[in-house]
Scaffold this motif. Sequence first.
Motif, PDB file in Angstrom:
ATOM      1  N   ALA A 110       0.838  -1.210   0.000  1.00 12.57           N
ATOM      2  CA  ALA A 110       0.000   0.000   0.000  1.00 12.57           C
ATOM      3  C   ALA A 110       0.868   1.253   0.000  1.00 12.57           C
ATOM      4  CB  ALA A 110      -0.926  -0.009   1.211  1.00 12.57           C
ATOM      5  N   MET A 111       1.935   1.236   0.776  1.00 11.48           N
ATOM      6  CA  MET A 111       2.848   2.375   0.830  1.00 11.48           C
ATOM      7  C   MET A 111       3.550   2.581  -0.514  1.00 11.48           C
ATOM      8  SD  MET A 111       4.394   4.859   2.380  1.00 11.48           S
ATOM      9  CE  MET A 111       4.510   4.711   4.164  1.00 11.48           C
ATOM     10  N   GLY A 112       4.024   1.504  -1.127  1.00 10.83           N
ATOM     11  CA  GLY A 112       4.713   1.632  -2.406  1.00 10.83           C
ATOM     12  C   GLY A 112       3.830   2.232  -3.478  1.00 10.83           C
ATOM     13  N   GLY A 146      -8.065   3.977  -2.734  1.00 13.37           N
ATOM     14  CA  GLY A 146      -8.840   3.545  -1.575  1.00 13.37           C
ATOM     15  C   GLY A 146      -9.539   2.218  -1.824  1.00 13.37           C
ATOM     16  N   ILE A 147     -10.039   2.020  -3.037  1.00 15.87           N
ATOM     17  CA  ILE A 147     -10.663   0.734  -3.384  1.00 15.87           C
ATOM     18  C   ILE A 147      -9.627  -0.389  -3.315  1.00 15.87           C
ATOM     19  CG2 ILE A 147     -11.835  -0.561  -5.202  1.00 15.87           C
ATOM     20  CD1 ILE A 147     -13.568   1.615  -4.007  1.00 15.87           C
ATOM     21  N   VAL A 148      -8.413  -0.123  -3.812  1.00 20.96           N
ATOM     22  CA  VAL A 148      -7.340  -1.125  -3.741  1.00 20.96           C
ATOM     23  C   VAL A 148      -7.054  -1.469  -2.278  1.00 20.96           C
ATOM     24  CG1 VAL A 148      -4.903  -1.571  -4.218  1.00 20.96           C
ATOM     25  CG2 VAL A 148      -6.313  -0.427  -5.930  1.00 20.96           C
ATOM     26  N   TYR A 149      -7.029  -0.470  -1.403  1.00 20.83           N
ATOM     27  CA  TYR A 149      -6.767  -0.728   0.016  1.00 20.83           C
ATOM     28  C   TYR A 149      -7.866  -1.602   0.630  1.00 20.83           C
ATOM     29  CZ  TYR A 149      -3.039   2.800  -0.060  1.00 20.83           C
ATOM     30  OH  TYR A 149      -1.893   3.507  -0.323  1.00 20.83           O
ATOM     31  N   LEU A 150      -9.117  -1.356   0.249  1.00 25.37           N
ATOM     32  CA  LEU A 150     -10.200  -2.204   0.753  1.00 25.37           C
ATOM     33  C   LEU A 150     -10.050  -3.631   0.237  1.00 25.37           C
ATOM     34  CD1 LEU A 150     -13.309   0.165   0.475  1.00 25.37           C
ATOM     35  CD2 LEU A 150     -11.970  -0.395   2.499  1.00 25.37           C
ATOM     36  N   GLU A 151      -9.562  -3.783  -1.001  1.00 21.08           N
ATOM     37  CA  GLU A 151      -9.284  -5.123  -1.523  1.00 21.08           C
ATOM     38  C   GLU A 151      -8.199  -5.793  -0.698  1.00 21.08           C
ATOM     39  OE1 GLU A 151      -9.360  -5.624  -6.040  1.00 21.08           O
ATOM     40  OE2 GLU A 151      -8.957  -3.490  -5.823  1.00 21.08           O
ATOM     41  N   LEU A 152      -7.145  -5.054  -0.356  1.00 21.50           N
ATOM     42  CA  LEU A 152      -6.064  -5.613   0.456  1.00 21.50           C
ATOM     43  C   LEU A 152      -6.575  -6.097   1.804  1.00 21.50           C
ATOM     44  CD1 LEU A 152      -3.168  -3.073  -0.252  1.00 21.50           C
ATOM     45  CD2 LEU A 152      -3.051  -5.543  -0.615  1.00 21.50           C
ATOM     46  N   LEU A 153      -7.545  -5.384   2.358  1.00 26.09           N
ATOM     47  CA  LEU A 153      -8.059  -5.731   3.680  1.00 26.09           C
ATOM     48  C   LEU A 153      -9.044  -6.886   3.646  1.00 26.09           C
ATOM     49  CD1 LEU A 153      -8.523  -2.156   5.143  1.00 26.09           C
ATOM     50  CD2 LEU A 153      -7.161  -3.980   6.192  1.00 26.09           C
ATOM     51  N   THR A 154      -9.875  -6.940   2.614  1.00 23.72           N
ATOM     52  CA  THR A 154     -10.978  -7.901   2.607  1.00 23.72           C
ATOM     53  C   THR A 154     -10.800  -9.063   1.651  1.00 23.72           C
ATOM     54  OG1 THR A 154     -12.218  -6.725   0.884  1.00 23.72           O
ATOM     55  CG2 THR A 154     -12.539  -5.994   3.168  1.00 23.72           C
ATOM     56  N   GLY A 155      -9.965  -8.889   0.622  1.00 25.84           N
ATOM     57  CA  GLY A 155      -9.859  -9.914  -0.409  1.00 25.84           C
ATOM     58  C   GLY A 155     -11.013  -9.886  -1.393  1.00 25.84           C
ATOM     59  N   PHE A 205      -5.693   1.550   9.242  1.00 27.47           N
ATOM     60  CA  PHE A 205      -5.615   1.319   7.795  1.00 27.47           C
ATOM     61  C   PHE A 205      -7.015   1.313   7.174  1.00 27.47           C
ATOM     62  CE2 PHE A 205      -4.262  -1.802   4.247  1.00 27.47           C
ATOM     63  CZ  PHE A 205      -4.013  -0.745   3.380  1.00 27.47           C
ATOM     64  N   LEU A 206      -7.960   0.706   7.871  1.00 31.59           N
ATOM     65  CA  LEU A 206      -9.343   0.684   7.393  1.00 31.59           C
ATOM     66  C   LEU A 206      -9.917   2.098   7.326  1.00 31.59           C
ATOM     67  CD1 LEU A 206     -11.925  -0.868   6.636  1.00 31.59           C
ATOM     68  CD2 LEU A 206     -12.427  -1.055   9.079  1.00 31.59           C
ATOM     69  N   THR A 207      -9.644   2.896   8.353  1.00 32.71           N
ATOM     70  CA  THR A 207     -10.129   4.283   8.358  1.00 32.71           C
ATOM     71  C   THR A 207      -9.543   5.067   7.188  1.00 32.71           C
ATOM     72  OG1 THR A 207     -10.362   4.248  10.765  1.00 32.71           O
ATOM     73  CG2 THR A 207     -10.222   6.411   9.710  1.00 32.71           C
ATOM     74  N   LEU A 208      -8.248   4.854   6.921  1.00 36.05           N
ATOM     75  CA  LEU A 208      -7.615   5.532   5.788  1.00 36.05           C
ATOM     76  C   LEU A 208      -8.268   5.111   4.472  1.00 36.05           C
ATOM     77  CD1 LEU A 208      -5.344   7.221   4.477  1.00 36.05           C
ATOM     78  CD2 LEU A 208      -3.927   5.146   4.530  1.00 36.05           C
ATOM     79  N   ALA A 209      -8.495   3.815   4.301  1.00 33.98           N
ATOM     80  CA  ALA A 209      -9.088   3.319   3.051  1.00 33.98           C
ATOM     81  C   ALA A 209     -10.466   3.936   2.822  1.00 33.98           C
ATOM     82  CB  ALA A 209      -9.174   1.791   3.089  1.00 33.98           C
ATOM     83  N   LEU A 210     -11.294   3.962   3.866  1.00 39.91           N
ATOM     84  CA  LEU A 210     -12.642   4.510   3.715  1.00 39.91           C
ATOM     85  C   LEU A 210     -12.627   6.020   3.493  1.00 39.91           C
ATOM     86  CD1 LEU A 210     -14.591   2.432   6.389  1.00 39.91           C
ATOM     87  CD2 LEU A 210     -14.732   2.230   3.906  1.00 39.91           C
ATOM     88  N   SER A 211     -11.658   6.707   4.107  1.00 36.36           N
ATOM     89  CA  SER A 211     -11.570   8.156   3.872  1.00 36.36           C
ATOM     90  C   SER A 211     -11.193   8.450   2.420  1.00 36.36           C
ATOM     91  CB  SER A 211     -10.557   8.790   4.826  1.00 36.36           C
ATOM     92  OG  SER A 211      -9.226   8.374   4.520  1.00 36.36           O
ATOM     93  N   CYS A 212     -10.405   7.577   1.814  1.00 39.94           N
ATOM     94  CA  CYS A 212     -10.067   7.747   0.398  1.00 39.94           C
ATOM     95  C   CYS A 212     -11.284   7.534  -0.503  1.00 39.94           C
ATOM     96  CB  CYS A 212      -8.969   6.761  -0.016  1.00 39.94           C
ATOM     97  SG  CYS A 212      -7.344   7.074   0.715  1.00 39.94           S
ATOM     98  N   CYS A 213     -12.274   6.791  -0.002  1.00 37.01           N
ATOM     99  CA  CYS A 213     -13.443   6.426  -0.817  1.00 37.01           C
ATOM    100  C   CYS A 213     -14.664   7.276  -0.519  1.00 37.01           C
ATOM    101  CB  CYS A 213     -13.779   4.948  -0.615  1.00 37.01           C
ATOM    102  SG  CYS A 213     -12.480   3.826  -1.150  1.00 37.01           S
TER     103      CYS A 213
END
Length: 959
Positions: A724-726, A815-824, A866-874
């Motif tokens: 996610a950082m990269g 942000g969608i990619v981050y949610l994918e990373l978290l949930t699969g 991380f979840l809060t960051l992902a949702l804030s992006c979305c």
Amino acid sequence: MPALRIHGYALALSFCLITFIAASQRTDPSEVNALIDIKKSLIDRKHNLKNWNKGDPCTRNWTGVWCFDKTGDDGYLHVREIYLMTMNLSGNLSPQLGQLSHLEIMDFMWNNLTGTIPKEIGNIKTLKLLLLNGNMLSGSLPDELGNLPNLNRFQVDENQLSGSLPDSLANMTSVKHLHLNNNSFSGQLPSTLSKLSNLMHLLVDNNNLSGNLPPEYSMLKGLAILQLDNNNFSGNGIPSTYANLTRLVKLSLRNCSLQGAIPDFSSIPKLTYLDLSWNQFTGPLSSNKLADNMTTIDLSNNLFNGSIPRNYSYPHLQKLSLANNLMSGSIPASIWQNMSFGVKDKLIIDLHNNSFEDVLGNLNPPANVTLRLSGNPICKNSNTQSVGQYCGPEEDKAAQDSTNSTVCPVQSCPFNDFYEYAPNSPVPCYCAAPLRIGYRLKSPSFSYFAPYRSSFEHYITDSLKLHLYQLSVDSVAWEEGPRLRMYLKLFPSYNDSRSNVFNESEVRRISSLFTSWRFPRTDFFGPYELLNFTLLGPYENIIIHSEKGKVSVGIKVAVAIAAAACALAISAIIILLITRRRMKYHKKISRKSTTNLSIKIDGMKSFTYKELALATNKFNISTKVGQGGYGNVYKGILSDESFVAVKRAEAGSLQGQREFLTEIELLSRLHHRNLVSLIGYCNEEGEQMLVYEFMPNGTLRDWISGRSRKTKGSLNFSTRLRIAMGAAKGILYLHTEANPPIFHRDIKASNILLDSKFTAKVADFGLSRLVPDLDEEGTAPKYVSTVVRGTPGYLDPEYLLTHKLTDKCDVYSLGIVYLELLTGMQPISHGKNIVREVNMARQSGTVYSIIDSRIGLYTSECLEKFLTLALSCCQDHPEERPSMIDVVRTLEDIIAMLPEAETVFSDVSLDSSGNIAPPSSSASASTSASHVTREEQHMSSYVSGSDLVSDVIPTIVPR
């Protein structure tokens, strides 16, 4: 003699051209000239109107120009509609619009037009729809607009118009819809509008109007919606004559500086929605009961006194607000006791900040009811827990919409990202390409959508003559107004011969129904706004024209006959010329087929076709590692034994050619650790290929989905954070350090590649856009107006609506990619949207149940951040999303919180087959505990935290 022959050729050719032009130029010449002048006044940065100087407007189907299908009495075709909605146009409206004397529909909605509305539009007596909303038009309304006797709908809302409303509007004797809201109109409402006997919807909210409400409006017997919120009226309040508006469904006068007593509206049988909040109304509430249809009664923030009438009970009520008044006495429990609640029903009763002392009846509202009593003596005088639970801040107890639970295998929808499962289809896992439509209810007569969702779906499908299963209503959200925004997805019928896509005629038919406002009238759902009708995927190249806008068969035959006659007349000339020049011609064509675009870029290697064919074993299928709209990607080995990825554009693919040029232009000057490197290119023998560094661990999407062939394991939590950082650092470089900055426009998990050490690298710049240069004041533009491109599920909702591409569009996709990373999960799957699913799980307290079970060990604090960051992006609104620099800083803070053993990468090597070598035994330990304490979890994370790839182990969550 040769000179005479050439002269004869010229005469024959001229005669044929004159004959052909006479047959093909069928549009009224004055209208052709007007269209040319209209284009000159517009700034068409996206070249949407590039064919407006080619041939005849009607017979050559100029973009957005629809014509009558038969010639008029004067022998000419005439323009019936100008349809230029969401074309990213700026500039001004030309006075020459007035020359289109047969025009019925003028649609410039959702552009960036400035300047004033030309008075010459008043010359178009035939005009039925005048749609100018969603621009930046200024100045006042011309008096001449009153000269439009056939106008049915007049929409100028969401502009910057000012001045008083002209009395001449009363001459629009056919008008049914006046939408003047969200401007800066001032002065009084013209009492002369009472002459508009056909008027049904009057929306003038969010202006600077003053003076009295005209009592004459009681003469508008057909008026169903009167919405005047956020103005500055004064005087005698609401005229008592408004009680005679017997067809009224919605009356909204919120924040209008009104005072006095309110009339008795109990005689209005269809009244459903009454909002008189934020005024200075006084007196007690009338004991005369309103209509049983009431869904909303908002009388908050006034000066009402007395008690609540005992008969204040309405079977369909969704909201009753009497907050911030001077009311007292007892609260009748009959408000909620006499209601029959369905699963999707809810009722909000907001009575806070009054002087209520007790409840008359049993204080035990059902779960569907939210009761707010804070700031009343009842909360201070009672010690019972049954009252106390309603005296604090309380969130709405909203029933959740049901979602489709069908589980479909991924491979059953194999086409591409533009295809989805039809969630309501009777055929399980029916995969098709939907039409996507941005849609907004401008003045709905309810406060909560769920109970009326089914009737709304029937209304839409019946109006479009579609089956109910062909509609999916997605991303429903309330906006200021209140207005209700949503996305409609229309799926083709599974009984059609090409069941997974609509045919062109059906797309045009559906589009025509939306754009001509031919839906049946519905006052309950109110007027609608078409925000966009975006054609993606298999529909991208369809040019929408009205069925009535096509020229007749007779005209086409006439043009064809003229063309044939011309062809016969000059056939001998052509044959002679071809005979003499045949050899030379064929040589020229032969040379042309092997001529390529000359490209020479410093520091970029130019490969030969032979080199890349050798590297990929002649593009053998065994070397194929990927595929996209541009063509295939192959793994290659160059002569120096280095591995590369070769992206080969499909023969004749315009998309591949565009991406070829775009990626060379961008990647040749971009250099960053988290961007994929372009090594070289090939542009010969009709081939266009790009050569990249090879990424042995493939795409992030493969790892998330478990389809990667590299390992039987999965990415652990700390590795996902670093990926996610990269990705974030790569995008940050594009937004802030590239010169000029770049908007990627297609961030998704399959465009994030992983090298041998799982370093994330952003790839695929075929859709990217350069940010325009600084303007004269040295300010960088905040957005690029462009047609919508990207992948469904990752597309910014605001971009879909406005076509304005900003840096926050990339933030949303990331942000969608981050949610994918978290949930699969996939962004869109089985009719479910990942953002909605995660938000629902979080609100219900079950978010840990949707975390990817293969994620390994994690601390709840890191995951929550991380979840809060992902949702804030979305977030739906771009201004609520973080910038990329904020995303990077937040990730740095989260990674710093990881246990020390997880903060350093271990070396991960690949074996000879490209697979990950097994980790050392010291780093492969795992726990079999399914539940541990936070302290145990924190300590356990040291065990496998240094492994980039871990075996599938139970997810550890806080107890």
